[in-house]
Design a protein around this motif. Structure first.
Motif, mmCIF file in Angstrom:
data_model
loop_
_atom_site.group_PDB
_atom_site.id
_atom_site.type_symbol
_atom_site.label_atom_id
_atom_site.label_comp_id
_atom_site.label_asym_id
_atom_site.label_seq_id
_atom_site.Cartn_x
_atom_site.Cartn_y
_atom_site.Cartn_z
ATOM 1 N N LEU A 533 72.218 31.524 45.257
ATOM 2 C CA LEU A 533 71.350 32.059 44.459
ATOM 3 C C LEU A 533 71.909 31.190 42.952
ATOM 4 C CD1 LEU A 533 72.533 35.990 45.029
ATOM 5 C CD2 LEU A 533 70.223 34.512 45.519
ATOM 6 N N LEU A 534 73.072 30.611 42.933
ATOM 7 C CA LEU A 534 73.164 30.024 41.684
ATOM 8 C C LEU A 534 72.204 28.714 41.500
ATOM 9 C CD1 LEU A 534 74.913 29.515 39.305
ATOM 10 C CD2 LEU A 534 76.686 27.945 40.608
ATOM 11 N N MET A 535 71.935 27.905 42.884
ATOM 12 C CA MET A 535 71.132 26.975 42.633
ATOM 13 C C MET A 535 69.732 27.377 42.300
ATOM 14 S SD MET A 535 72.727 24.353 42.766
ATOM 15 C CE MET A 535 74.077 24.938 41.724
ATOM 16 N N VAL A 536 69.229 28.436 42.954
ATOM 17 C CA VAL A 536 67.962 29.016 42.522
ATOM 18 C C VAL A 536 67.679 29.155 41.105
ATOM 19 C CG1 VAL A 536 66.379 31.054 43.116
ATOM 20 C CG2 VAL A 536 67.555 29.986 45.020
ATOM 21 N N THR A 537 68.802 29.808 40.636
ATOM 22 C CA THR A 537 68.601 30.259 39.382
ATOM 23 C C THR A 537 68.453 28.951 38.449
ATOM 24 O OG1 THR A 537 70.164 32.116 39.567
ATOM 25 C CG2 THR A 537 69.888 31.404 37.371
ATOM 26 N N LYS A 538 69.482 27.777 38.810
ATOM 27 C CA LYS A 538 69.270 26.581 37.838
ATOM 28 C C LYS A 538 68.046 25.824 38.167
ATOM 29 C CE LYS A 538 74.237 25.605 37.796
ATOM 30 N NZ LYS A 538 74.330 25.456 36.345
ATOM 31 N N ARG A 539 67.358 26.033 39.494
ATOM 32 C CA ARG A 539 66.083 25.234 39.578
ATOM 33 C C ARG A 539 65.061 25.972 38.558
ATOM 34 N NH1 ARG A 539 64.155 22.758 44.313
ATOM 35 N NH2 ARG A 539 65.614 22.067 45.776
ATOM 36 N N VAL A 540 65.117 27.702 38.595
ATOM 37 C CA VAL A 540 64.321 28.124 37.793
ATOM 38 C C VAL A 540 64.222 27.929 36.381
ATOM 39 C CG1 VAL A 540 63.641 30.646 37.175
ATOM 40 C CG2 VAL A 540 63.954 30.330 39.523
ATOM 41 N N GLU A 541 65.537 27.837 35.876
ATOM 42 C CA GLU A 541 65.757 27.428 34.538
ATOM 43 C C GLU A 541 65.137 26.008 34.312
ATOM 44 O OE1 GLU A 541 69.956 27.842 34.255
ATOM 45 O OE2 GLU A 541 69.744 29.998 33.616
ATOM 46 N N ALA A 542 65.329 25.202 35.004
ATOM 47 C CA ALA A 542 64.725 23.768 34.942
ATOM 48 C C ALA A 542 63.177 23.844 35.060
ATOM 49 C CB ALA A 542 65.309 22.817 35.796
ATOM 50 N N LEU A 543 62.594 24.505 36.059
ATOM 51 C CA LEU A 543 61.265 24.674 36.080
ATOM 52 C C LEU A 543 60.384 25.304 34.889
ATOM 53 C CD1 LEU A 543 58.782 24.088 37.905
ATOM 54 C CD2 LEU A 543 59.188 26.387 38.959
ATOM 55 N N SER A 544 61.390 26.394 34.431
ATOM 56 C CA SER A 544 60.584 26.985 33.116
ATOM 57 C C SER A 544 60.753 26.148 31.922
ATOM 58 C CB SER A 544 61.630 28.457 32.844
ATOM 59 O OG SER A 544 61.417 28.892 31.731
ATOM 60 N N LYS A 545 61.607 25.440 31.798
ATOM 61 C CA LYS A 545 61.664 24.134 30.590
ATOM 62 C C LYS A 545 60.701 23.299 30.913
ATOM 63 C CE LYS A 545 66.661 24.565 29.651
ATOM 64 N NZ LYS A 545 68.137 24.095 29.596
ATOM 65 N N PHE A 546 60.442 22.838 32.149
ATOM 66 C CA PHE A 546 59.468 21.644 32.419
ATOM 67 C C PHE A 546 58.158 22.341 32.186
ATOM 68 C CE2 PHE A 546 56.599 19.947 35.719
ATOM 69 C CZ PHE A 546 56.234 18.809 35.165
#
Length: 670
Positions: A533-546
């Motif tokens: 879940l931590l990695m999912v959240t980090k992916r989501v945050e990076a994708l959101s910024k992108f």
């Protein structure tokens, strides 16, 4: 404009039902008024110990007239048909209109229905609301069929200052209410809410619940301050006491200092549960004081001395019971208490509490290894975490479970970190609760919640709709909060796909509350095997910024275009285009450049993902934006040459596959 005033006066309404009942009254009445054609400017509702009150301001005096159009027979229809239509409308032939349609001319009746007066509508709406009122628990009294939370005595109903007359179960509406049971007048004539509230205030009734709450809060703080003490704030108790009284008077009582040897939480809980009293602490030291505050419902002639004495006596007896439990419980080791859990059923299909503790202990040890907590301490904390459930104190005060386990553990010389973990393993209980501070506490809390979720999933007892009797949504959210708040790497490899999907839904709710987009979470989970879940959240945050950048927005549009073309062509051809691209058949500069860019980007993305550098992965994928745009501008995908067409469709598939390394772009909105 006119105002509607309603008061439903009864015997004492349970404090916990008052706020909801007031809101139900407001919604039911105003909705019915609007449905009947009336509009209003505003409405306020109040709940109290003996009355529900509603004021609807700016209410229309009359509903608007309504014109109803009814299509009749054709003009050349048989005479009996025309006469039947005239009879049904109450109009004459000369009052009908003639209109044309595709089949010829037909009669049209326009029936004018005058709007009813507000008084007529109110006289129907209020009795209907009373009969249909949704009390959680209600009763009948006497020989009537009316059900109310407690016997209903009187109804005030005025519109524009005048009584709206109706009767229900022998109770006639009027304009007379009653003041405080002991101190106020029992015959008060009212017209509108303003004079109603003023007259009741003079009769020792504060109508507004929020005003009663603030009165208690202010008096309690001032009384405590005068004695060098501080009020231990409790919003729930404030609301409850405000619902028990009409005219709050705060008084201070005391108990013997010898009871202060009992944990302060026990004392505060005891006086709260049994007497609805507030605990106090010394302002200088923060330690619990042997004083408390009670809320009386009247101004006593002796200044409250008799009331205080009575409460002191009852509280002394209750604290004596609490001290007995405290003393007796400490005579037994927690390990001994824990063995008694074998005889307590956790769930008929999930075994005893003892069996559950064994599972939690094993899982806590595994989690401790993963998150870097002390394994043996985690085992011990898990083994003792539920032991206090069979103690006398927790039997009396279930809300102290975990907390009492900590006190007993410390009293028996258990390591403080283990004792804190016993207290904290239920955390977080709700969205505003804190999470366990220590790694040991986090390991046990996670194990407790994950065992609950895995267990109920294994017997197919999952939440459905609004029903969640085992608070499984709360458990999942607790797991998510601990993992994210503490940046814990805990792949949920022991959870099945169905449970992982449940976590995904809960994560969406959690992240959405923080302003994150739910479609981005879907796009990441769609990659499969997303159990961290931590990695999912980090992916989501990076994708959101992108996706907030121009490169991200334009690449998303290009990928969607490529995907749409592929879907259409694959469906038309009845095949997929997932094979390798033939480099020798790339004849245009734009398609050569795109193929080179995809190959380089995929390599860079995979390296970044292995290092869990999601921002670097997004930077790498962003390099596709320019060659993708150039490809669609300079290359015709559906070339006349079938060989070139197939090769270019495979290239489009490579675009889709390359971006799928970071997320499923087809699930992203926009």
């Amino acid at each position: 404009m006119p105002e509607l005033l309603i008061e439903l006066f009864s015997e004492e309404i349970p404090a916990g039902m008052q706020a909801k009942a007031a809101e139900n009254l407001r919604q039911m009445v105003t909705n019915a008024l609007v449905e009947a054609g009336l509009t209003y400017e505003g409405a306020q509702a109040h709940g109290g110990a003996r009355r529900l009150v509603l004021s609807v301001e700016g209410l229309d005096a009359k509903a608007a007239d309504v014109n109803e159009e009814r299509k009749g027979p054709r003009v050349d229809a048989p005479q009996p048909a025309i006469e039947g239509f005239l009879k049904s409308t109450g109009l004459s032939l000369g009052q009908l209109k003639v209109q044309d349609d595709k089949k010829g001319q037909f009669y049209l009746a326009v029936i004018r229905r005058p709007g009813r007066t507000a008084t007529e509508i109110i006289a129907e709406v209020v009795p209907d609301t009373i009969r249909k009122f949704p009390w959680p628990k209600s009763m009948r009294w006497g020989s009537g069929s009316l059900r109310w939370v407690r016997p209903l005595h009187s109804i005030v109903c005025t519109f524009d200052g005048e009584v709206v007359h109706f009767e229900i179960e022998g109770i006639r509406s009027g304009n007379v209410t009653r003041g405080h049971r002991f101190m106020g007048s029992q015959h008060i004539e009212v017209r509108r809410f303003e004079d109603y509230a003023q007259k009741l205030h003079h009769a020792f009734v504060i109508v507004d619940a929020s005003a009663r709450i603030e009165t208690i809060r202010t008096e309690a703080r001032n009384l405590a301050f005068a004695q060098g003490l501080e009020l231990i704030e409790d919003e729930g108790l404030l609301k409850e006491t405000a619902g028990l009284v009409e005219w709050p008077v705060v008084l201070m009582g005391s108990f013997d200092e010898s009871f202060l040897t009992v944990p302060p939480e026990v004392i505060a809980t005891s006086i709260k549960n049994h007497q609805k009293c507030f605990a106090l602490r010394h302002a200088a030291t923060g330690k619990l004081a042997n004083r408390y505050l009670l809320v009386s419902n009247l101004v006593a002639k002796d200044g409250g001395r008799t009331i205080i004495a009575g409460n002191n006596k009852v509280i002394a007896a209750r604290l004596s019971d609490a001290k007995f439990f405290w003393d007796q419980d400490r005579k037994v080791k927690l390990e001994v208490w824990a063995k008694k859990l074998d005889a307590i059923t956790f769930h008929a299909r999930l075994g005893s509490q003892g069996e559950r503790v064994m599972r939690i202990e094993t899982l806590a040890a595994e989690i401790a290894k993963t998150i870097g907590a002390d394994v043996e301490k985690a085992r011990l904390a898990a083994r003792l975490a539920k032991a206090d459930l069979v103690t006398g104190m927790v039997g009396e005060f279930p809300e102290l479970q975990g907390l009492m386990g900590r006190y007993y553990a410390l009293d028996q010389g258990v390591d403080p970190e283990v004792a804190d973990a016993i207290r904290d393993h239920y955390k977080p209980v709700g969205p505003t609760d804190t999470i366990p501070v220590s790694a040991v506490g986090q390991a046990v809390a996670l194990a407790d919640k994950l065992d609950t979720l895995n267990g109920f999933w294994s017997i197919d007892e999952k939440p459905t709709g609004s029903k969640d009797p085992y608070a499984l949504r709360r458990s999942a959210l607790g797991v998510i909060r601990i993992i994210l708040d503490k940046n814990l790497r805990l792949p949920l490899t022991f959870c099945g796909d169905d449970l992982i999907a449940f976590f995904a839904d809960r994560l969406k709710v959690h992240l959405k509350e923080q302003g994150k987009r739910h479609d981005l979470i879907d796009a990441v989970f769609a990659l499969g095997n997303q159990n961290d879940l931590l990695m999912v959240t980090k992916r989501v945050e990076a994708l959101s910024k992108f996706l907030e950048t121009d490169d991200g927005k334009n690449l998303l549009a290009g990928v969607k275009r490529a995907s749409n073309i592929l879907k259409i062509e694959e469906k038309k051809d009845g095949r997929s285009y997932d094979g390798d691209v033939n480099i020798s058949q790339l004849i245009k500069g734009e398609e050569k450049a795109l193929h080179t860019a995809i190959t380089q980007a995929v390599g860079q993305v995979r390296r970044a993902l292995r290092e869990e550098d999601f921002e670097a992965a997004m930077t790498a994928i962003a390099k596709l934006r320019v060659p993708v745009d150039a490809f669609f501008e300079g290359v015709t995908v559906n070339d006349k040459d079938a060989t070139f067409r197939e090769n270019r469709l495979r290239l489009l598939n490579h675009i889709r596959a390359a971006t799928a390394e970071v997320a499923d772009f087809s699930r992203i909105e926009g």
